[in-house]
Design a protein around this motif. Sequence first.
Motif, PDB file in Angstrom:
ATOM      1  N   HIS A  23       0.846  -1.207   0.000  1.00  0.00           N
ATOM      2  CA  HIS A  23       0.000   0.000   0.000  1.00  0.00           C
ATOM      3  C   HIS A  23       0.880   1.256   0.000  1.00  0.00           C
ATOM      4  CE1 HIS A  23      -2.583   3.235   1.515  1.00  0.00           C
ATOM      5  NE2 HIS A  23      -1.862   3.271   2.633  1.00  0.00           N
ATOM      6  N   ASP A 124      -3.322   8.638  -0.269  1.00  0.00           N
ATOM      7  CA  ASP A 124      -3.656   7.525   0.621  1.00  0.00           C
ATOM      8  C   ASP A 124      -5.024   6.953   0.231  1.00  0.00           C
ATOM      9  OD1 ASP A 124      -3.334   5.808   2.777  1.00  0.00           O
ATOM     10  OD2 ASP A 124      -3.966   7.276   4.282  1.00  0.00           O
ATOM     11  N   ARG A 130      -6.907  -0.124  -3.442  1.00  0.00           N
ATOM     12  CA  ARG A 130      -8.116  -0.230  -2.607  1.00  0.00           C
ATOM     13  C   ARG A 130      -9.255  -0.782  -3.469  1.00  0.00           C
ATOM     14  NH1 ARG A 130      -7.445   2.286   2.376  1.00  0.00           N
ATOM     15  NH2 ARG A 130      -5.929   3.981   2.457  1.00  0.00           N
TER      16      ARG A 130
HETATM   17 FE   LIG Z   1      -2.119   4.674   4.315  1.00  0.00          FE
END
Ligand SMILES: [Fe+2]
Length: 189
Positions: A23, A124, A130
């Motif tokens: 990530h 993010d 995601r």
């Molecule tokens: Fe993060």
Amino acid sequence: MVDAGLRPTLPQWAVVTPKRLEHIQRVARLAARWAEQVGVPESEKQRWLRAVWLHDALRDATSEELEKWAADSPGPPELRHGPASAGRAQAEGEDDRGVLDAVRYHSMGLAEWDMVGRILYCADYLDPGRPFQRKQRAELAQRLPADPQGVLREVARARLSHIIESGWPVLEPTYRFWNSLVGTGGSLP
Ligand SMILES: [Fe+2]
Ligand SMILES: [Fe+2]
């Protein structure tokens, strides 16, 4: 190995699972891409990347460690890892206020953020790994270099909606951040 364009890299004291590292790397790639597209100076790109590599550095740390570095920020690990990572980074010598505020408030938002905090907050959330709303988020990531303020507002709207739909409290830095984005002059934006 991290490719050279994404340096710096994870701090030595980081506690992250392999999935978390993936990530963080995707967020770094996105921020680096935006830096190139916007054409910011190398020193500014380095600030963005420092914040990215630090932001989840203690995301998988024990609650004792989070408590140690974020004694003043009670709450669950989801809210505590930002302040803890910022506290640790500061103890290790990071002294850029914008970078530290970006890391400390990345889960909440902050009205006073400079560009570092805004970029980290967007990157993010717009991490292509995601699983939800992939298409809409990819479009926002595409649009950011041309319209950073508009995209920031869309990301904040999505994140706040999620907080409200989940029945979670909207913390003070978060609603101040939102109000700073939409204006509070009394008329509808
Ligand atoms: Fe993060
Ligand atoms: Fe995080």
